[in-house]
Design an enzyme around this catalytic site. Structure first.
Site, PDB file in Angstrom:
ATOM      1  N   PHE A   1     -84.254   2.234  11.697  1.00 52.02           N
ATOM      2  CA  PHE A   1     -85.631   1.804  11.433  1.00 52.02           C
ATOM      3  C   PHE A   1     -86.131   1.004  12.644  1.00 52.02           C
ATOM      4  O   PHE A   1     -85.436   0.116  13.127  1.00 52.02           O
ATOM      5  CB  PHE A   1     -85.651   0.952  10.160  1.00 52.02           C
ATOM      6  CG  PHE A   1     -87.017   0.733   9.607  1.00 52.02           C
ATOM      7  CD1 PHE A   1     -87.594   1.666   8.771  1.00 52.02           C
ATOM      8  CD2 PHE A   1     -87.739  -0.406   9.931  1.00 52.02           C
ATOM      9  CE1 PHE A   1     -88.869   1.466   8.254  1.00 52.02           C
ATOM     10  CE2 PHE A   1     -89.022  -0.614   9.421  1.00 52.02           C
ATOM     11  CZ  PHE A   1     -89.580   0.328   8.575  1.00 52.02           C
TER      12      PHE A   1
ATOM     13  N   ASP B   1     -78.794  -3.707   6.515  1.00 49.62           N
ATOM     14  CA  ASP B   1     -80.182  -3.793   6.063  1.00 49.62           C
ATOM     15  C   ASP B   1     -80.289  -2.937   4.807  1.00 49.62           C
ATOM     16  O   ASP B   1     -80.100  -1.719   4.850  1.00 49.62           O
ATOM     17  CB  ASP B   1     -81.126  -3.288   7.160  1.00 49.62           C
ATOM     18  CG  ASP B   1     -82.590  -3.513   6.797  1.00 49.62           C
ATOM     19  OD1 ASP B   1     -82.916  -3.517   5.599  1.00 49.62           O
ATOM     20  OD2 ASP B   1     -83.410  -3.660   7.725  1.00 49.62           O
TER      21      ASP B   1
ATOM     22  N   TYR C   1     -90.591  -5.834  -1.061  1.00 49.25           N
ATOM     23  CA  TYR C   1     -91.776  -5.099  -1.545  1.00 49.25           C
ATOM     24  C   TYR C   1     -91.543  -3.625  -1.827  1.00 49.25           C
ATOM     25  O   TYR C   1     -92.452  -2.934  -2.259  1.00 49.25           O
ATOM     26  CB  TYR C   1     -92.958  -5.266  -0.587  1.00 49.25           C
ATOM     27  CG  TYR C   1     -92.665  -4.991   0.888  1.00 49.25           C
ATOM     28  CD1 TYR C   1     -92.643  -3.699   1.383  1.00 49.25           C
ATOM     29  CD2 TYR C   1     -92.438  -6.035   1.770  1.00 49.25           C
ATOM     30  CE1 TYR C   1     -92.383  -3.464   2.724  1.00 49.25           C
ATOM     31  CE2 TYR C   1     -92.173  -5.812   3.105  1.00 49.25           C
ATOM     32  CZ  TYR C   1     -92.147  -4.522   3.578  1.00 49.25           C
ATOM     33  OH  TYR C   1     -91.886  -4.299   4.896  1.00 49.25           O
ATOM     34  N   LYS C   2     -90.326  -3.113  -1.578  1.00 52.34           N
ATOM     35  CA  LYS C   2     -90.067  -1.685  -1.806  1.00 52.34           C
ATOM     36  C   LYS C   2     -89.563  -1.492  -3.242  1.00 52.34           C
ATOM     37  O   LYS C   2     -90.328  -1.665  -4.176  1.00 52.34           O
ATOM     38  CB  LYS C   2     -89.115  -1.165  -0.743  1.00 52.34           C
ATOM     39  CG  LYS C   2     -89.792  -1.167   0.647  1.00 52.34           C
ATOM     40  CD  LYS C   2     -88.871  -0.846   1.789  1.00 52.34           C
ATOM     41  CE  LYS C   2     -89.681  -0.883   3.101  1.00 52.34           C
ATOM     42  NZ  LYS C   2     -88.812  -0.910   4.274  1.00 52.34           N
TER      43      LYS C   2
ATOM     44  N   ARG D   1     -92.342  12.109   2.652  1.00 49.53           N
ATOM     45  CA  ARG D   1     -91.338  11.365   1.878  1.00 49.53           C
ATOM     46  C   ARG D   1     -91.821  11.131   0.451  1.00 49.53           C
ATOM     47  O   ARG D   1     -92.975  10.758   0.215  1.00 49.53           O
ATOM     48  CB  ARG D   1     -91.079   9.999   2.513  1.00 49.53           C
ATOM     49  CG  ARG D   1     -90.473  10.046   3.878  1.00 49.53           C
ATOM     50  CD  ARG D   1     -89.929   8.679   4.277  1.00 49.53           C
ATOM     51  NE  ARG D   1     -90.902   7.602   4.040  1.00 49.53           N
ATOM     52  CZ  ARG D   1     -90.629   6.320   4.202  1.00 49.53           C
ATOM     53  NH1 ARG D   1     -89.412   5.934   4.574  1.00 49.53           N
ATOM     54  NH2 ARG D   1     -91.548   5.399   3.997  1.00 49.53           N
TER      55      ARG D   1
HETATM   56  C1  PLP Z   1     -89.154  -1.641   5.309  1.00 58.58           C
HETATM   57  C2  PLP Z   1     -88.086  -2.001   6.274  1.00 58.58           C
HETATM   58  C3  PLP Z   1     -88.201  -3.129   7.087  1.00 58.58           C
HETATM   59  C4  PLP Z   1     -89.435  -3.967   7.023  1.00 58.58           C
HETATM   60  O1  PLP Z   1     -89.368  -5.112   7.795  1.00 58.58           O
HETATM   61  P1  PLP Z   1     -90.537  -6.169   7.705  1.00 58.58           P
HETATM   62  O2  PLP Z   1     -90.064  -7.286   8.521  1.00 58.58           O
HETATM   63  O3  PLP Z   1     -90.731  -6.491   6.250  1.00 58.58           O
HETATM   64  O4  PLP Z   1     -91.783  -5.539   8.216  1.00 58.58           O
HETATM   65  C5  PLP Z   1     -87.162  -3.419   7.952  1.00 58.58           C
HETATM   66  N1  PLP Z   1     -86.072  -2.636   8.026  1.00 58.58           N
HETATM   67  C6  PLP Z   1     -85.923  -1.542   7.247  1.00 58.58           C
HETATM   68  C7  PLP Z   1     -84.702  -0.713   7.342  1.00 58.58           C
HETATM   69  C8  PLP Z   1     -86.933  -1.184   6.367  1.00 58.58           C
HETATM   70  O5  PLP Z   1     -86.812  -0.084   5.621  1.00 58.58           O
END
Ligand code: PLP
Length: 411
Positions: free
Chosen positions: A127, A196, A221-222, A370
């Site tokens: 990511f 993560d 938030y997911k 997705r």
């Molecule tokens: C959604 C997501 C993030 C989001 O990071 P933010 O700091 O909240 O913007 C980070 N890493 C992964 C793997 C994600 O899926």
């Protein structure tokens, strides 16, 4: 592949032990929401909780609410609520900051613990924010950052590796790592491991303690439904708590913030990983949202997730054959997390056309549509209707309408 009919799909809903959970969420009438892996919907308790926080705790209580409403302990309380969802003990998790910031914090901590080793290893195509942060940390610390394809990762981990940083679920394909085995192999080389969990927490069972994970971070938030830009969280294994030397040594991580001492002294336990004042509105929303998981068996969530994913793959391959789709998520449900990704050269426009019909997924370059699979509120019949819409869009070529090719800032 069974020959799916509407009746067969409906019978899956009738047999679904999680069907009742849908009532815990606010879902707009007529919408099929397949994007809970990017932004979860609003759990029903959140609006009332936010109203109470705004009107009573803030409005009337004002600054007294830091004590009277226990605002000051919210990061720990939310962390403790999250702990069973990721297989941690309550004092090992704290809600704070964003995933990106938390990754910076735990990676800097890991490098101090494993001082002397020269490499950080991660996956190429991780990511983006993760790899941006990892590269900054590497350059700040004068270390080397190796980004390798998944199948060459473990070869790159050696006696000079300070830390292996991985995202559990690949955000493009939905394929995921064996968290326990990967952690063990990295530990065999003396490397620390950071996971993560943004795309796995709340969607599948996790057992960080059993797997011996050192650090983890993830998103609120997911799949956890904490609201747009909700606080993230971080996990530190208890054995490492005293070894963390906070690099973002803010006052909320001080042993006694209200001594207003000149010198920094880290708090005991997980608390030292806090930095500044927590955003109470967001923290309260996440706190209320997590109640949706109160009596949920994550094994049950996983079973339904695999079943929903299999159904979606079957329906797309059966009903939309000859329209140029290819399922890029693993067909084997045991290797696929809670999303189904489907590639198509016109993926962006097709997704926009689907959204205009009330079927919401998202799109990632190149070509990836997705669909998030969220067992707490998704019905099997929703997938039936979603794929009917998809087929109609392809047959009528509605995706060709110019407005569907217009790029928005968020895809
Ligand atoms: C959604 C997501 C993030 C989001 O990071 P933010 O700091 O909240 O913007 C980070 N890493 C992964 C793997 C994600 O899926």
């Amino acid at each position: 592949m069974p020959n799916w009919t509407r009746e067969k799909v409906e019978s899956l809903d009738q047999a679904d032990p999680l069907a009742e959970k849908r009532r815990l969420f606010h879902l707009p009438e007529g919408l099929i929401y397949l994007d809970g892996n990017s932004l979860g919907p609003r759990p029903e308790g959140v609006a009332a909780r936010l109203t109470a926080v705004v009107e009573d705790e803030w409005g009337e209580g004002l600054i007294r609410s830091w004590n009277a409403a226990e605002w000051i302990e919210l990061p720990q309380r939310v962390g403790a609520k999250l702990a069973p969802i990721i297989g941690a003990r309550p004092g090992e998790v704290i809600a704070c900051d964003s995933t990106s910031v938390n990754l910076f914090k735990v990676l800097m901590a890991a490098l101090t613990i494993n001082k002397g080793r020269q490499k950080i290893v991660t996956e190429a195509g991780n990511f983006p924010t993760d790899n941006y942060i990892i590269r900054s940390v590497a350059s700040l610390s004068g270390l080397e950052c190796l980004a390798r394809p998944a199948d060459q990762l473990l070869e790159a981990v050696d006696a000079d590796t300070a830390c292996l940083v991985l995202t559990h679920v690949n955000y493009r394909t939905g394929e995921f790592y064996d968290l326990e085995a990967t952690t063990r192999k990295a530990h065999d080389k003396g490397a620390l491991v950071i996971w993560d969990l943004s795309h796995s927490a709340g969607a599948m069972p996790l057992d960080l303690d059993r797997a011996g994970v050192d650090f983890a971070v993830g998103c609120g938030y997911k799949f956890l439904n904490g609201g747009p830009g909700a606080p993230a969280y971080l996990f530190v294994a208890e054995a490492l708590h005293d070894k963390v030397e906070p690099v973002l040594s803010g006052w909320m991580g001080h042993a006694r913030p209200f001594d207003f001492a000149d010198d920094y002294e880290p708090a005991a336990g997980i608390d030292r990983n806090l930095c500044g004042t927590p955003g109470i509105l967001g923290m309260a929303a996440l706190d209320a949202a997590l109640d949706a998981f109160a009596d949920v068996d994550m094994e049950e969530v996983r079973r339904k997730s695999m079943q929903l994913g299999d159904l979606l793959v079957d329906l797309v391959e059966d009903q939309c054959a000859d329209h140029g789709f290819s399922v890029i998520s693993p067909h084997d449900a045991t290797m696929r997390a809670s999303q189904v990704s489907i590639a198509h050269p016109q993926g962006y426009a097709i997704m926009q056309a689907l959204i205009s019909k009330g079927v919401i997924g998202d799109y990632r370059d190149p070509e990836v549509m997705r669909f998030g699979i969220t067992p707490l509120y998704l019905r099997f019949i929703d997938l039936w209707h979603a794929v009917r819409h998809l087929r109609r869009i392809m047959e009528k070529e509605t995706w060709r309408r110019p407005e569907f090719s217009e790029r928005h800032p968020v895809t």
